[in-house]
Design a protein around this motif. Sequence first.
Motif, PDB file in Angstrom:
ATOM      1  N   ALA B  52      -7.967   5.626   5.230  1.00 55.62           N
ATOM      2  CA  ALA B  52      -6.943   6.618   5.613  1.00 55.62           C
ATOM      3  C   ALA B  52      -7.450   7.534   6.720  1.00 55.62           C
ATOM      4  O   ALA B  52      -6.717   7.846   7.670  1.00 55.62           O
ATOM      5  CB  ALA B  52      -6.521   7.420   4.386  1.00 55.62           C
ATOM      6  N   ARG B  55      -7.724   5.693  10.006  1.00 58.77           N
ATOM      7  CA  ARG B  55      -6.381   5.524  10.579  1.00 58.77           C
ATOM      8  C   ARG B  55      -5.904   6.817  11.247  1.00 58.77           C
ATOM      9  O   ARG B  55      -5.182   6.793  12.252  1.00 58.77           O
ATOM     10  CB  ARG B  55      -5.391   5.111   9.492  1.00 58.77           C
ATOM     11  N   ARG B  59      -4.299   5.791  14.997  1.00 59.76           N
ATOM     12  CA  ARG B  59      -3.006   5.475  14.384  1.00 59.76           C
ATOM     13  C   ARG B  59      -2.336   4.256  15.019  1.00 59.76           C
ATOM     14  O   ARG B  59      -1.863   3.361  14.299  1.00 59.76           O
ATOM     15  CB  ARG B  59      -2.097   6.697  14.489  1.00 59.76           C
ATOM     16  N   ARG B  71       4.226  -8.406   4.732  1.00 59.77           N
ATOM     17  CA  ARG B  71       4.491  -7.497   3.612  1.00 59.77           C
ATOM     18  C   ARG B  71       5.053  -8.215   2.395  1.00 59.77           C
ATOM     19  O   ARG B  71       4.786  -7.843   1.256  1.00 59.77           O
ATOM     20  CB  ARG B  71       5.518  -6.446   4.040  1.00 59.77           C
ATOM     21  N   ILE B 197      -2.568   0.686  -5.229  1.00 62.92           N
ATOM     22  CA  ILE B 197      -2.753   1.629  -4.113  1.00 62.92           C
ATOM     23  C   ILE B 197      -3.035   0.859  -2.821  1.00 62.92           C
ATOM     24  O   ILE B 197      -2.514   1.193  -1.759  1.00 62.92           O
ATOM     25  CB  ILE B 197      -3.901   2.612  -4.420  1.00 62.92           C
ATOM     26  N   PHE B 199      -1.981  -2.051  -1.845  1.00 62.49           N
ATOM     27  CA  PHE B 199      -0.790  -2.677  -1.243  1.00 62.49           C
ATOM     28  C   PHE B 199      -0.002  -1.723  -0.342  1.00 62.49           C
ATOM     29  O   PHE B 199       0.194  -2.019   0.846  1.00 62.49           O
ATOM     30  CB  PHE B 199       0.092  -3.294  -2.340  1.00 62.49           C
ATOM     31  N   PRO B 200       0.441  -0.553  -0.850  1.00 55.06           N
ATOM     32  CA  PRO B 200       1.158   0.339   0.078  1.00 55.06           C
ATOM     33  C   PRO B 200       0.270   0.857   1.210  1.00 55.06           C
ATOM     34  O   PRO B 200       0.734   1.002   2.345  1.00 55.06           O
ATOM     35  CB  PRO B 200       1.647   1.487  -0.820  1.00 55.06           C
ATOM     36  N   LEU B 201      -1.001   1.116   0.900  1.00 53.75           N
ATOM     37  CA  LEU B 201      -1.894   1.682   1.921  1.00 53.75           C
ATOM     38  C   LEU B 201      -2.093   0.729   3.101  1.00 53.75           C
ATOM     39  O   LEU B 201      -1.927   1.132   4.260  1.00 53.75           O
ATOM     40  CB  LEU B 201      -3.253   2.007   1.277  1.00 53.75           C
ATOM     41  N   VAL B 204       2.004  -1.454   3.831  1.00 52.49           N
ATOM     42  CA  VAL B 204       3.342  -0.853   3.944  1.00 52.49           C
ATOM     43  C   VAL B 204       3.374   0.467   4.735  1.00 52.49           C
ATOM     44  O   VAL B 204       4.134   0.587   5.706  1.00 52.49           O
ATOM     45  CB  VAL B 204       3.970  -0.624   2.544  1.00 52.49           C
ATOM     46  N   ILE B 205       2.591   1.445   4.322  1.00 53.96           N
ATOM     47  CA  ILE B 205       2.729   2.792   4.894  1.00 53.96           C
ATOM     48  C   ILE B 205       2.327   2.788   6.373  1.00 53.96           C
ATOM     49  O   ILE B 205       1.244   2.335   6.733  1.00 53.96           O
ATOM     50  CB  ILE B 205       1.868   3.820   4.123  1.00 53.96           C
ATOM     51  N   HIS B 206       3.226   3.286   7.207  1.00 46.59           N
ATOM     52  CA  HIS B 206       2.925   3.383   8.643  1.00 46.59           C
ATOM     53  C   HIS B 206       3.617   4.614   9.230  1.00 46.59           C
ATOM     54  O   HIS B 206       4.387   5.284   8.568  1.00 46.59           O
ATOM     55  CB  HIS B 206       3.353   2.120   9.380  1.00 46.59           C
TER      56      HIS B 206
END
Lengths: 91, 206
Positions: B52, B55, B59, B71, B197, B199-201, B204-206
């Motif tokens: 995190a 990133r 970004r 995904r 955690i 998987f979304p990290l 998915v999360i952007h």
Amino acid sequence: MSSTEHAHGTPLRTLCLWSALVGATLATLFLGERGGSLMAVALLLIAILKGSVVALEFMALRHAGMLWCGLVIGWLLLVCSLIAFAYWKGA
Amino acid sequence: MRPPPALPRLRAMGHDTTLTADSTPRLSGDLAVWFFILAELLAFGVFFAAYAFARMRHRELFDAGQALLDRNTGALNTILLLSGSALVVRAVQGNQRGEGRRSARWMLGAMACGLLFVGLKASEYAAAFAAGISLSSSLFHMFYLSLTFFHFMHVILGLVVLAVLWQGLRQDRYRQDANPLESGAAYWHMVDLVWLILFPLVYVIH
């Protein structure tokens, strides 16, 4: 189907929880199409909810006392908070 | 007909794992395994935070790398791990009811979910390597490959644990002492918990 209350719940309870977890996963997939800090927080909240179900129900931590519940749920909250902070700062 | 009260019936059958609302707190599985699980959670937690914060500084690079990931495969892998966990719970519940041999089939189902996860992940790695992606391709791919492979290794170990438990259930070895079964189950759930955690990290999360 037994209604006996086990440490790991009943088969019906397990089926309901599994359905909810799969639903939350699909929600993550569809919500994830959008980006942004707010969506990141929403997706992390879903992850915390899903992780709590696995920890408290599947791992039976709801029967293990406050210390063990606190350690695992605390880990979930701490890690997701750090991720949310990093995404918010990087936005 | 109303069934007899469950607790005395199960105690008479030699089961000590049934709890009622007023039971004292009890950790499911061996204490040493739980210390191991905490150490694993700590290691993964550091990895997630490192991803995190990396990133945060790169970004665009991370978003571009993430866009190359599938995904849907990630979501399918999540559902496979959740299904595996639910099936392991069913095996533990079956053993608690004195149906050790019958509950082995739930464990077999959990192993099938784990093997499908391994197959999907391996095909994902094969596609990435075929596209020329490696640890040195970019910072994102270094994190993606190392983080998911670290988890992949845990799934492999988890499958070995499930195979041992399956064999034990087939021989009805956990009727008197469910501790090994519950310890192995807790490890498998930890592998699932970490992916929830990851998987979304990563995907998915952007």
